[in-house]
Design a protein around this motif. Structure first.
Motif, PDB file in Angstrom:
ATOM      1  N   VAL A  51       0.840  -1.193   0.000  1.00  0.00           N
ATOM      2  CA  VAL A  51       0.000   0.000   0.000  1.00  0.00           C
ATOM      3  C   VAL A  51       0.880   1.249   0.000  1.00  0.00           C
ATOM      4  O   VAL A  51       0.666   2.178  -0.783  1.00  0.00           O
ATOM      5  N   ILE A  52       1.873   1.263   0.864  1.00  0.00           N
ATOM      6  CA  ILE A  52       2.779   2.403   1.003  1.00  0.00           C
ATOM      7  C   ILE A  52       4.084   1.889   1.587  1.00  0.00           C
ATOM      8  O   ILE A  52       4.100   0.923   2.357  1.00  0.00           O
ATOM      9  N   SER A  53       5.189   2.503   1.195  1.00  0.00           N
ATOM     10  CA  SER A  53       6.494   2.112   1.740  1.00  0.00           C
ATOM     11  C   SER A  53       7.359   3.345   1.896  1.00  0.00           C
ATOM     12  O   SER A  53       7.159   4.355   1.199  1.00  0.00           O
ATOM     13  N   GLY A  54       8.310   3.268   2.835  1.00  0.00           N
ATOM     14  CA  GLY A  54       9.151   4.440   3.030  1.00  0.00           C
ATOM     15  C   GLY A  54      10.294   4.211   3.982  1.00  0.00           C
ATOM     16  O   GLY A  54      10.495   3.109   4.512  1.00  0.00           O
ATOM     17  N   LEU A  55      11.040   5.285   4.213  1.00  0.00           N
ATOM     18  CA  LEU A  55      12.242   5.246   5.045  1.00  0.00           C
ATOM     19  C   LEU A  55      12.427   6.570   5.762  1.00  0.00           C
ATOM     20  O   LEU A  55      12.356   7.637   5.136  1.00  0.00           O
ATOM     21  N   VAL A  56      12.645   6.481   7.060  1.00  0.00           N
ATOM     22  CA  VAL A  56      13.089   7.646   7.839  1.00  0.00           C
ATOM     23  C   VAL A  56      14.569   7.447   8.099  1.00  0.00           C
ATOM     24  O   VAL A  56      14.962   6.495   8.764  1.00  0.00           O
ATOM     25  N   ASP A  57      15.393   8.320   7.554  1.00  0.00           N
ATOM     26  CA  ASP A  57      16.849   8.156   7.635  1.00  0.00           C
ATOM     27  C   ASP A  57      17.476   9.320   8.399  1.00  0.00           C
ATOM     28  O   ASP A  57      16.965  10.433   8.375  1.00  0.00           O
ATOM     29  N   ARG A  58      18.568   9.039   9.070  1.00  0.00           N
ATOM     30  CA  ARG A  58      19.308  10.021   9.875  1.00  0.00           C
ATOM     31  C   ARG A  58      18.493  10.469  11.095  1.00  0.00           C
ATOM     32  O   ARG A  58      18.459  11.648  11.453  1.00  0.00           O
ATOM     33  N   ILE A  59      17.850   9.515  11.754  1.00  0.00           N
ATOM     34  CA  ILE A  59      17.148   9.804  13.002  1.00  0.00           C
ATOM     35  C   ILE A  59      18.162  10.301  14.035  1.00  0.00           C
ATOM     36  O   ILE A  59      19.248   9.758  14.176  1.00  0.00           O
ATOM     37  N   GLY A  60      17.784  11.342  14.766  1.00  0.00           N
ATOM     38  CA  GLY A  60      18.693  11.929  15.744  1.00  0.00           C
ATOM     39  C   GLY A  60      19.419  13.164  15.227  1.00  0.00           C
ATOM     40  O   GLY A  60      20.201  13.778  15.946  1.00  0.00           O
ATOM     41  N   HIS A  61      19.133  13.538  13.978  1.00  0.00           N
ATOM     42  CA  HIS A  61      19.782  14.697  13.364  1.00  0.00           C
ATOM     43  C   HIS A  61      18.739  15.745  12.966  1.00  0.00           C
ATOM     44  O   HIS A  61      17.554  15.438  12.803  1.00  0.00           O
ATOM     45  N   SER A  62      19.213  16.961  12.755  1.00  0.00           N
ATOM     46  CA  SER A  62      18.321  18.050  12.363  1.00  0.00           C
ATOM     47  C   SER A  62      17.941  17.963  10.889  1.00  0.00           C
ATOM     48  O   SER A  62      16.987  18.611  10.450  1.00  0.00           O
ATOM     49  N   ASP A  63      18.709  17.184  10.100  1.00  0.00           N
ATOM     50  CA  ASP A  63      18.420  17.049   8.673  1.00  0.00           C
ATOM     51  C   ASP A  63      17.990  15.624   8.327  1.00  0.00           C
ATOM     52  O   ASP A  63      18.429  15.044   7.345  1.00  0.00           O
ATOM     53  N   CYS A  64      17.121  15.066   9.152  1.00  0.00           N
ATOM     54  CA  CYS A  64      16.581  13.735   8.906  1.00  0.00           C
ATOM     55  C   CYS A  64      15.793  13.737   7.589  1.00  0.00           C
ATOM     56  O   CYS A  64      15.036  14.675   7.299  1.00  0.00           O
TER      57      CYS A  64
END
Length: 393
Positions: free
Chosen positions: A27-40
């Motif tokens: 249905v939907i897929s994704g990625l949250v990258d650089r967690i813990g940073h201001s430019d995630c």
């Protein structure tokens, strides 16, 4: 149609896919990258449209909130209650979990205790579990362990020749990892081909982390990773197999703590340590082409280790029907596949140069006795299938 969310939480990332089951439609897929940073960086794809945003995300709870908001705002779900299950990839299940299991406080505690065996993975897997527990409290959560697929490995292959008391006290043995990937590879070979090709399979998961698995009649009978994901093949930054006496030798010579040695083996070794260039195969191949001798050596060691395991696992299987390459390097690096297969002619492995260059599914030469395949892995689908199985049981 019930929906199941597959989750793979890393130390600074959160990968997800939402499936409509049992059709297995994404249905939907994704990625949250650089967690813990201001430019995630948050990217997701819904109905063929890709979305990207850059923002501050301080922790996994905020990342899960971001994902939950996207699921609702995009229209992928109308209400949180549509998600009946959340499957979490968990690296280490130890001796306790030989199959996927519904997450309870007891299971969470055990995952935490097993962090001693998988300090880079289990703690962040647990962060993902806890974050979704807060924001999607009505969905049942399931742990899908990397190690479960390898629970069928016989004791002659999983035991180390250490004092037996350490196995009894601490569970020190070979566990193996990348279980969802190797499980998916078997299911795909079995789906696409008859038993002439699906009974004796060697699956090569080659990415920044890498492992080889021998699969006989659908069951893992040996795998290159061991007590931890450090053992086996040369990887991006991980050493793979080394003489264990090197560790106290280095500790004494360099005045290193156990943590220092662990850091070297996990983060400063592998292709990066040998080449001095990069942990990325593409960069090392380019450096080799430019005449860098250390890059050339690194690739020779890398390829030789893969060949060694394939040969050994052919013996475990009593022959070889199908050799599969998967994951980032396995799926996309024609030069690495070509080099690995070049020395395996005695096993009946022969590839078609053009098919290999094009990353075709079947790269076997017409006269190859072994089928050689390139299959993109799909660990998230295995997680969804396993979650559905647990919820239905």
């Amino acid at each position: 149609m019930p929906k199941i969310l597959s989750v793979n939480a890393g130390s600074s990332s959160l990968k997800f896919k939402l499936y409509a089951m049992p059709a297995e439609d994404v249905v939907i897929s994704g990625l949250v990258d650089r967690i813990g940073h201001s430019d995630c960086i948050f990217t997701y794809e819904y109905q063929g449209t890709k979305h990207k945003s850059v923002q501050a995300v301080q922790n996994h709870t905020e990342a899960v909130q971001l994902v939950t908001d996207a699921l609702l705002d995009s229209g992928a779900i109308r209400d949180k209650s549509e998600i009946v299950g959340i499957g979490h990839r968990v690296a280490h299940g130890g001796r306790d979990y030989t199959q996927s299991t519904e997450i309870t406080p007891v299971v969470q505690q055990k995952i935490d205790e097993l962090s001693d065996m998988s300090p880079l993975h289990n703690p962040v897997n647990l962060l993902g579990i806890e974050a979704f527990e807060k924001l999607l409290p009505d969905a049942r959560e399931v742990a899908v362990f990397d190690t479960s697929f390898h629970s069928t490995i016989p004791s002659k292959a999983y035991m180390y020749a250490l004092p037996f008391e350490y196995y009894e006290k601490y569970g020190i043995r070979r566990y193996g990892f990348h279980g969802q990937s190797h499980q998916y590879i078997y299911s795909e070979v079995n789906r696409r081909y008859d038993r002439d090709f699906s009974r004796k399979i060697i699956s090569c998961h080659l990415g920044n982390g890498a492992s080889v698995c021998a699969i006989k009649d659908g069951k893992s009978v040996n795998t290159s990773m061991g007590f931890t994901p450090l053992a086996g093949l040369v990887m991006g930054t991980r050493s793979g197999d080394v003489d264990p006496n090197i560790l106290p030798f280095l500790a004494e010579k360099e005045d290193l703590s156990a943590a220092d040695v662990r850091q070297i083996l996990n983060h400063k070794s592998g292709l990066l340590g040998l080449s001095g260039v990069s942990n990325d195969v593409r960069d090392v191949l380019k450096a080799e082409a430019d005449g860098n001798k250390r890059a050339e050596l690194a690739l020779q060691v890398y390829v030789h280790q893969i060949q060694t395991y394939i040969a050994a696992y052919t013996a475990d299987l009593g022959g070889l029907q199908t050799l599969v390459f998967t994951a980032g390097v396995g799926e996309h690096s024609a030069p690495i596949r070509e080099r690995v297969c070049a020395a395996l002619g005695y096993l009946g492995v022969k590839i078609d140069a053009d098919a290999n260059q094009d990353n075709d599914l079947d790269i076997s030469a017409a006269d190859s006795r072994v089928k050689v395949l390139v299959i993109p892995t799909n660990e998230e689908l295995v997680i969804a299938r396993e979650t559905e199985k647990v919820l239905d049981s």
